[in-house]
Design an enzyme around this catalytic site. Structure first.
Site, PDB file in Angstrom:
ATOM      1  N   PHE A  29       0.853  -1.181   0.000  1.00 53.31           N
ATOM      2  CA  PHE A  29       0.000   0.000   0.000  1.00 53.31           C
ATOM      3  C   PHE A  29       0.889   1.231   0.000  1.00 53.31           C
ATOM      4  O   PHE A  29       2.079   1.173   0.319  1.00 53.31           O
ATOM      5  CB  PHE A  29      -0.956  -0.011   1.199  1.00 53.31           C
ATOM      6  CG  PHE A  29      -0.284  -0.181   2.528  1.00 53.31           C
ATOM      7  CD1 PHE A  29       0.158   0.913   3.251  1.00 53.31           C
ATOM      8  CD2 PHE A  29      -0.105  -1.449   3.057  1.00 53.31           C
ATOM      9  CE1 PHE A  29       0.775   0.751   4.482  1.00 53.31           C
ATOM     10  CE2 PHE A  29       0.508  -1.621   4.288  1.00 53.31           C
ATOM     11  CZ  PHE A  29       0.949  -0.512   5.006  1.00 53.31           C
ATOM     12  N   TYR A  30       0.289   2.341  -0.379  1.00 52.82           N
ATOM     13  CA  TYR A  30       1.020   3.592  -0.557  1.00 52.82           C
ATOM     14  C   TYR A  30       0.663   4.588   0.526  1.00 52.82           C
ATOM     15  O   TYR A  30      -0.504   4.731   0.892  1.00 52.82           O
ATOM     16  CB  TYR A  30       0.750   4.159  -1.958  1.00 52.82           C
ATOM     17  CG  TYR A  30       1.429   3.300  -2.991  1.00 52.82           C
ATOM     18  CD1 TYR A  30       2.693   3.627  -3.449  1.00 52.82           C
ATOM     19  CD2 TYR A  30       0.845   2.124  -3.429  1.00 52.82           C
ATOM     20  CE1 TYR A  30       3.351   2.799  -4.343  1.00 52.82           C
ATOM     21  CE2 TYR A  30       1.497   1.297  -4.314  1.00 52.82           C
ATOM     22  CZ  TYR A  30       2.752   1.640  -4.764  1.00 52.82           C
ATOM     23  OH  TYR A  30       3.417   0.810  -5.628  1.00 52.82           O
ATOM     24  N   LEU A  31       1.696   5.279   1.024  1.00 53.47           N
ATOM     25  CA  LEU A  31       1.513   6.329   2.019  1.00 53.47           C
ATOM     26  C   LEU A  31       1.458   7.689   1.356  1.00 53.47           C
ATOM     27  O   LEU A  31       0.774   8.584   1.827  1.00 53.47           O
ATOM     28  CB  LEU A  31       2.636   6.285   3.055  1.00 53.47           C
ATOM     29  CG  LEU A  31       2.722   4.973   3.831  1.00 53.47           C
ATOM     30  CD1 LEU A  31       3.942   4.979   4.746  1.00 53.47           C
ATOM     31  CD2 LEU A  31       1.451   4.738   4.629  1.00 53.47           C
ATOM     32  N   LEU A  81      -3.318   5.003   1.114  1.00 58.54           N
ATOM     33  CA  LEU A  81      -4.078   5.675   0.062  1.00 58.54           C
ATOM     34  C   LEU A  81      -4.652   4.603  -0.858  1.00 58.54           C
ATOM     35  O   LEU A  81      -3.967   3.641  -1.198  1.00 58.54           O
ATOM     36  CB  LEU A  81      -3.162   6.581  -0.763  1.00 58.54           C
ATOM     37  CG  LEU A  81      -2.446   7.711  -0.039  1.00 58.54           C
ATOM     38  CD1 LEU A  81      -1.493   8.403  -0.997  1.00 58.54           C
ATOM     39  CD2 LEU A  81      -3.450   8.692   0.534  1.00 58.54           C
TER      40      LEU A  81
END
Length: 158
Positions: A29-31, A81
């Protein structure tokens, strides 16, 4: 800064499966993410985690990668996100290289992508028959895009 040089391909058929020698389950997952940079967390087999910062576009990008505590990764997941990208990564030996084949799950089920990391942008490699169309540089197939794309439909809508 470390450099990541990789080429990406769609696959034609399952001819790679008999050659795969290991598999790992990945959640990532993306921060944060921008046009030419991202920060992602990847959890491997529910047992370890890495934080990766990537910079640049195309075939060769800057990459910083660090081990982080699994507990920290699970806390950071709450700030993800978009969607969490779930996939199983299979390793297929190919001459002096290894092809990483990602079989996506969940909302992206049906998508299968191969990556091969190279030491140099012009490095040659054996191209097995199961590698289909090259998608290096096609933003639709970046994991960042797959995580942040604004729809929940299956991968075939790419």
């Amino acid at each position: 800064m470390a450099r990541e040089i990789e080429r990406k391909f769609l696959l034609e058929g399952d001819g790679w499966r008999p050659h795969a020698h290991s598999a790992r389950r990945l959640e990532q997952f993306y921060l944060f993410a921008g046009d030419d940079r991202s920060c992602r967390v990847r959890i491997t087999d529910g047992a370890s985690a890495k934080l990766t910062i990537k910079m640049g576009r195309g075939l060769s990008r800057g990459e910083f990668e660090y081990d982080i505590p699994l507990d920290d990764a699970e806390i950071l997941r709450q700030s993800a996100l978009g969607r969490i990208v779930e996939k199983t990564r299979h390793l297929v030996p190919n001459g002096r290289h290894t092809i990483e084949i990602d079989v996506y799950e969940g909302a992206l089920a049906g998508l299968v992508v191969a990556e091969i990391e190279l030491a140099d942008e012009d490095e040659s490699f054996e191209r097995p028959e199961f590698l289909g169309a090259e998608i290096t540089g096609d933003a639709r197939y970046l994991n960042q895009t797959l995580a942040l794309r604004d729809h929940g439909g299956p991968a075939e809508t790419l």
